[in-house]
Enzyme design. Structure first.
Site, short mmCIF file in Angstrom:
data_model
loop_
_atom_site.label_atom_id
_atom_site.label_comp_id
_atom_site.label_asym_id
_atom_site.label_seq_id
_atom_site.Cartn_x
_atom_site.Cartn_y
_atom_site.Cartn_z
N ASP A 42 11.59 -13.89 -1.47
CA ASP A 42 10.60 -14.94 -0.61
C ASP A 42 11.25 -16.32 -0.18
OD1 ASP A 42 7.91 -14.80 0.39
OD2 ASP A 42 7.52 -16.60 -0.84
N HIS A 48 4.14 -7.68 6.23
CA HIS A 48 2.84 -8.30 5.84
C HIS A 48 2.26 -9.57 6.40
CE1 HIS A 48 5.89 -10.31 3.28
NE2 HIS A 48 4.91 -10.99 2.80
N ASP A 49 3.58 -10.21 6.76
CA ASP A 49 3.17 -11.70 7.42
C ASP A 49 2.99 -11.66 8.95
OD1 ASP A 49 3.07 -13.27 5.17
OD2 ASP A 49 5.20 -13.51 4.96
N ASP A 109 -3.40 -0.20 -5.63
CA ASP A 109 -2.73 -0.41 -7.00
C ASP A 109 -1.43 0.54 -7.15
OD1 ASP A 109 -3.95 2.33 -7.74
OD2 ASP A 109 -5.68 1.43 -7.95
N ASP A 141 -5.92 2.90 -3.29
CA ASP A 141 -6.62 2.72 -4.43
C ASP A 141 -6.88 3.82 -5.27
OD1 ASP A 141 -8.54 1.74 -6.15
OD2 ASP A 141 -10.27 1.63 -4.82
N ASP A 175 -11.69 0.61 -6.96
CA ASP A 175 -12.40 -0.86 -7.21
C ASP A 175 -12.19 -1.57 -5.75
OD1 ASP A 175 -9.73 -1.25 -7.09
OD2 ASP A 175 -9.47 -2.46 -9.01
N ASN A 201 -8.45 3.99 -8.35
CA ASN A 201 -9.63 3.93 -9.18
C ASN A 201 -10.95 3.42 -8.77
OD1 ASN A 201 -8.92 1.10 -8.85
ND2 ASN A 201 -8.50 0.51 -11.20
N ASP A 240 9.70 -7.89 -4.74
CA ASP A 240 9.61 -9.12 -4.22
C ASP A 240 10.02 -10.29 -5.15
OD1 ASP A 240 8.93 -11.14 -2.02
OD2 ASP A 240 7.57 -9.61 -1.41
N GLU A 251 14.58 -13.69 2.69
CA GLU A 251 13.64 -14.29 3.75
C GLU A 251 14.19 -15.71 3.90
OE1 GLU A 251 8.81 -14.63 4.76
OE2 GLU A 251 9.58 -15.47 2.50
#
Length: 561
Positions: free
Chosen positions: A208, A337-338, A38, A30, A34, A32, A107, A264
């Site tokens: 995907d 990520h899954d 990003d 990150d 928040d 910035n 993706d 995928e």
């Protein structure tokens, strides 16, 4: 034996010797404050990835999205999600990647869009709207849903819409309506969008759930497997027109650019994979298969506390190696990520064995034939988060499953939480652990999901300061793949396939033979594969060896000429 010299032009099959690193932007860095990762955060850490030695970055979705499924619900395919930055930030990021010799894979999420996409907003207005057939609409059947299908994220796969009195199909969240690929106008839109990104300099696509873009036109009910809903997978995976659609995509887009493409493909078999990833290049370069991930599935599918059995995993991996040999290209991965963290699932994340087992499973994967994928944090041995409360979770799949299984009485809250600790996707989505400062150096704000509590011990800064770290081990594995043709092209042959403890195999190319052995246990086991004082040891995770044995989680790779 170098198969690629720096600075020379890569062959059309450059992706065969490439190692791909997956970034989940929300959790990477990150810039910035928040609390959300990003694009500028990614750009700031490109030198770290250059040092690791990866060739390609695969970026999970960064498109405009209401974020129902963390960006896999896209409302504008040609804009950037505000959380991640601007198109100018994207342009700067890809320029900096290319300066460092790193390629970018985007993706591609085109089985479904967001329900906030302009196409769907139009589609649901009326039955005769020009965009109506961009999606899959069905009339009620006997006053109920058109089929008994359950969605991947829980509940029915059909959502009723009051405006026209019809149901639309959503294989995932109700905010992710499935696109109707039978409509040529949909395909035109998708191919136009893909071309736009290629012209911006993107080097490939990870597609995907691409095996789901063609549905069985009969729309039959599915077998009830989880006690709640019918199984839709036989009717939405590898459908009747999927290869026709991908061949059209290849002709109209992919063949026009020098790209790396991976599909995928839920429900894929080795026979189907030979079509998707055939060596004639008419569809995709490679596919992700899930069979080794499904070896722990139980009564309620993935929701289980079972640990993988090496013998079952090996049988699946070896089958894919042998059956695709000379016919199609493999992709290789332990996590993404899954999936939960690789070392927690396939290795041993205890303090005693975390690093040594992380090196072992990495070796086992990277010496196989195919393109290896590294998921962010895997290269420093990041582990599962082991959250204690459902309030710690952010993933729609985990939250919905917890609610559905506990409220139906199929599992207690404790049982379901134990399943989530083992298998939840949020295990992979905790912030990247950069250093031992607050929030692991991920953000100066409040992170969108909690940082793993072990970040003070496990982080990139500590890994870079330790010559024996998991990071430098991955760096060596990548370097070896770039250096030795036998690792890329060698024919695979399984060894010791009845052994309960050791995953072993050889790779052969011409007069060269590579022998790989990996002890998947925390005990010393007998191993007579290696001829002492013969061959060259390319890599190992132990400084000293025991003759005729492998120590706990030990791996050795020997090259014979």
């Amino acid at each position: 034996m170098s198969i690629r010299e720096e600075g020379t032009k890569m062959s059309k099959a450059w992706w065969k010797s490439s190692v791909i690193y997956q970034i989940y932007p929300r959790s990477f860095a990150d810039s910035n404050g928040d609390g959300i990762g990003d694009l500028n955060g990614i750009t700031e850490h490109l030198d770290y990835l250059k040092k690791l030695g990866v060739d390609v970055i695969w970026l999970s979705p960064i498109y405009k999205s209401p974020n129902d499924d963390n960006g896999y619900d896209i409302s504008d395919y040609q804009d950037i999600m505000t959380d991640f930055g601007t198109m100018e930030d994207f342009d700067r990021m890809i320029t900096e990647m290319h300066k460092r010799g790193i390629k970018l894979v985007m993706d591609l999420v085109v089985n479904h869009s967001s329900d906030e996409h302009r196409w769907f907003l139009e589609s649901k207005k009326s039955k005769d709207n020009p965009y109506r057939d961009y999606y899959i609409w069905k009339d009620p059947k006997d006053g109920k849903e058109p089929t008994n299908w359950g969605a991947c994220f829980g509940g029915s796969a059909w959502q009723f819409d009051e405006t026209t009195g019809m149901y639309y199909l959503h294989c995932f969240s109700k905010k992710q309506p499935d696109l109707n690929w039978e409509n040529p106008a949909v395909r035109d839109e998708v191919f136009r969008m893909m071309t736009w990104w290629c012209e911006k300099g993107v080097d490939g696509f990870r597609m995907d759930v691409i095996s789901m873009i063609s549905k069985d036109p009969a729309y039959p009910d599915g077998e009830i497997k989880d006690g709640l809903h019918g199984d839709m997978s036989p009717y939405v995976c590898n459908g009747p027109h999927v290869h026709e659609y991908l061949q059209e995509m290849n002709k109209r887009v992919l063949s026009r650019f020098d790209l790396i493409t991976v599909g995928e493909t839920p429900g894929v078999t080795t026979e189907e994979a030979k079509k998707y990833a055939n060596l004639d290049g008419s569809e995709l370069n490679m596919v992700f298969q899930f069979e080794h991930m499904g070896t722990t599935d139980g009564k309620y599918g993935k929701w289980t506390t079972r640990k993988p059995e090496m013998k079952k995993v090996r049988a699946v991996m070896n089958k894919w190696q042998t059956e695709l040999e000379g016919k199609a290209w493999n992709s290789l991965y332990w996590d993404n990520h899954d999936q939960p963290r690789a070392v927690s699932r396939f290795g041993d994340d205890s303090p005693m064995y975390r690093e040594i087992s992380a090196k072992m499973i990495a070796t086992c994967l990277h010496m196989l034939k195919g393109s290896p994928y590294i998921y962010q944090g895997e290269e420093i041995g990041m582990t599962n988060a082991y959250f204690k409360s459902i309030s710690d979770y952010r993933d729609i799949e985990a939250i919905n499953a917890y609610k559905e299984y506990t409220e139906s009485g199929l599992m207690t809250e404790e049982e379901m939480l134990n399943c989530l600790k083992m298998i939840s996707r949020d295990n992979a989505r905790t912030p990247m652990q950069w250093d031992d400062s607050a929030n692991a150096g991920f953000t100066t704000g409040t992170p969108w999901i909690s940082v793993n509590k072990n970040y003070t011990q496990i982080n990139a800064k500590a890994a870079l300061e330790d010559k024996d770290s998991v990071f430098y081990y991955y760096q060596k594995l990548i370097r070896l793949r770039h250096q030795y043709e036998v690792i890329v092209e060698g024919v695979f042959h399984g060894l010791l396939e009845d052994n309960d403890d050791i995953y072993a195999y050889e790779r052969t190319l011409g007069n060269e033979k590579l022998v790989v052995a990996c002890n998947f246990t925390n005990k010393e086991v007998s191993c007579e594969l290696f001829e002492e004082n013969e061959g060259e040891e390319l890599i190992t995770n132990y400084k000293n060896h025991v003759a005729g044995a492998l120590q706990p989680y030990e791996t050795r790779v020997i090259l014979y000429k």
